[in-house]
Design a protein around this motif. Sequence first.
Motif, PDB file in Angstrom:
ATOM      1  N   HIS A 184     -30.336 -42.996 -14.880  1.00  0.00           N
ATOM      2  CA  HIS A 184     -31.656 -42.400 -14.639  1.00  0.00           C
ATOM      3  C   HIS A 184     -32.326 -42.014 -15.955  1.00  0.00           C
ATOM      4  CE1 HIS A 184     -29.667 -41.047 -10.597  1.00  0.00           C
ATOM      5  NE2 HIS A 184     -29.959 -42.354 -10.617  1.00  0.00           N
ATOM      6  N   GLN A 188     -35.245 -40.420 -13.125  1.00  0.00           N
ATOM      7  CA  GLN A 188     -35.377 -40.781 -11.710  1.00  0.00           C
ATOM      8  C   GLN A 188     -34.471 -39.907 -10.838  1.00  0.00           C
ATOM      9  OE1 GLN A 188     -34.769 -43.041 -14.173  1.00  0.00           O
ATOM     10  NE2 GLN A 188     -36.007 -44.891 -13.897  1.00  0.00           N
ATOM     11  N   GLY A 189     -35.035 -39.480  -9.748  1.00  0.00           N
ATOM     12  CA  GLY A 189     -34.287 -38.643  -8.813  1.00  0.00           C
ATOM     13  C   GLY A 189     -34.391 -37.159  -9.078  1.00  0.00           C
ATOM     14  N   GLN A 190     -34.884 -36.767 -10.259  1.00  0.00           N
ATOM     15  CA  GLN A 190     -35.070 -35.356 -10.569  1.00  0.00           C
ATOM     16  C   GLN A 190     -36.399 -34.867  -9.979  1.00  0.00           C
ATOM     17  OE1 GLN A 190     -32.830 -33.400 -12.071  1.00  0.00           O
ATOM     18  NE2 GLN A 190     -31.420 -35.129 -12.339  1.00  0.00           N
ATOM     19  N   PRO A 191     -36.537 -33.573  -9.725  1.00  0.00           N
ATOM     20  CA  PRO A 191     -37.799 -33.043  -9.188  1.00  0.00           C
ATOM     21  C   PRO A 191     -38.984 -33.411 -10.086  1.00  0.00           C
ATOM     22  CG  PRO A 191     -36.085 -31.385  -9.045  1.00  0.00           C
ATOM     23  CD  PRO A 191     -35.504 -32.514  -9.844  1.00  0.00           C
ATOM     24  N   GLY A 192     -40.026 -33.954  -9.483  1.00  0.00           N
ATOM     25  CA  GLY A 192     -41.218 -34.335 -10.224  1.00  0.00           C
ATOM     26  C   GLY A 192     -41.167 -35.735 -10.809  1.00  0.00           C
ATOM     27  N   LYS A 195     -38.249 -41.862  -7.635  1.00  0.00           N
ATOM     28  CA  LYS A 195     -36.900 -42.122  -7.142  1.00  0.00           C
ATOM     29  C   LYS A 195     -36.271 -43.261  -7.939  1.00  0.00           C
ATOM     30  CE  LYS A 195     -38.343 -45.333  -3.487  1.00  0.00           C
ATOM     31  NZ  LYS A 195     -38.326 -45.607  -2.026  1.00  0.00           N
ATOM     32  N   THR A 247     -30.766 -32.192 -18.193  1.00  0.00           N
ATOM     33  CA  THR A 247     -30.430 -32.546 -16.809  1.00  0.00           C
ATOM     34  C   THR A 247     -29.414 -33.686 -16.732  1.00  0.00           C
ATOM     35  OG1 THR A 247     -32.210 -34.184 -16.605  1.00  0.00           O
ATOM     36  CG2 THR A 247     -32.750 -31.879 -16.110  1.00  0.00           C
TER      37      THR A 247
END
Length: 334
Positions: A184, A188-192, A195, A247
Amino acid sequence: MNKHKQLVMSVAAVCLLMGQVTESSGQRRPNTNFVPYSSVTFGGGTSTYFGNLAGYRTGLKSLFTLPRWNLGLGYTRQFTPHFAARAMFTWARITGDDYTYTKNNVEEYLFLYARNLHFRNDLKEFAVTGIYNFKEDGRNPNARAKFTPYLFGGIALLAHSPEARTPVTTEPGSQQWVKLQPLHTEGQGQPGFAKPYSLVTISIPFGVGARYKLNDSFNIGAEIGFRYSFTDYLDDVGDGTYADKATQQGVATVMTDRRLEEFAARTKNAPERYSILRSLYDNGTAEQKANIADALNSSVRSIKGILNLKDSYLLTQFTIQYIIPYKIKCPPIK
């Protein structure tokens, strides 16, 4: 009894004569009673990528910078003298590298040189295409045209998974190729964030080719075909930003942002890439220094210009085609 035999023999002779006349007429009119036939194709050639690491606007440079290979196996059915359909599986490798693309002109491609991204991707493509032959075939496979240029176009299902090498270290053999989608790299896949992108997509193949009849059983040919995909992530670089390293975990922390790495990871025995950038900054004009600083501090991973297109690839292939024999059923002789 003898008259009966003479009548039968006369009728048989007339039938044979009519058959010969019909066959001769059929040879003069190749479209009459066309016999569909099938062939198996094996091909191989080069693969070239176009996208965020090899721009559309510099087409010739992108075409010749990092060509790779492809292999294909297909089945073709010739339905009419002009039209055929083909199903083909192709395995193609594509690659891109900011360092290789820009090393001979760092100042012109400053953002890409500073970005220092690279990838490779093994594409598995299953394509169904229609083929139009400019020169029509004869009534059967043996009477097919000696030389035929053609057009093709269709749709393909594409499976892919981009990879990149881990950073250069002082330990020999420590570098590895790792898959990028699970990391990612654009958050991708993190808030904001978006996907994760799919590893299966659609592409549109189209192109031109030509085949030459060697003998009744074999053709040889060559073709060039462009594939426009429905994804912007064949290279793992979309229109997103660098992921927040806070993250990420493990190898993802060093694979997302490659700008401060001393060496170019994909190229073996590469010069000190970052030192060259620092030297250009130290000796550059105020404008050059500002551009380098912007490239090193930018949160965006790609440049979007006028041609805001998805990723694509170009395949060239040399082919050999085996004509599957067809059977002619003759009526039994009594």
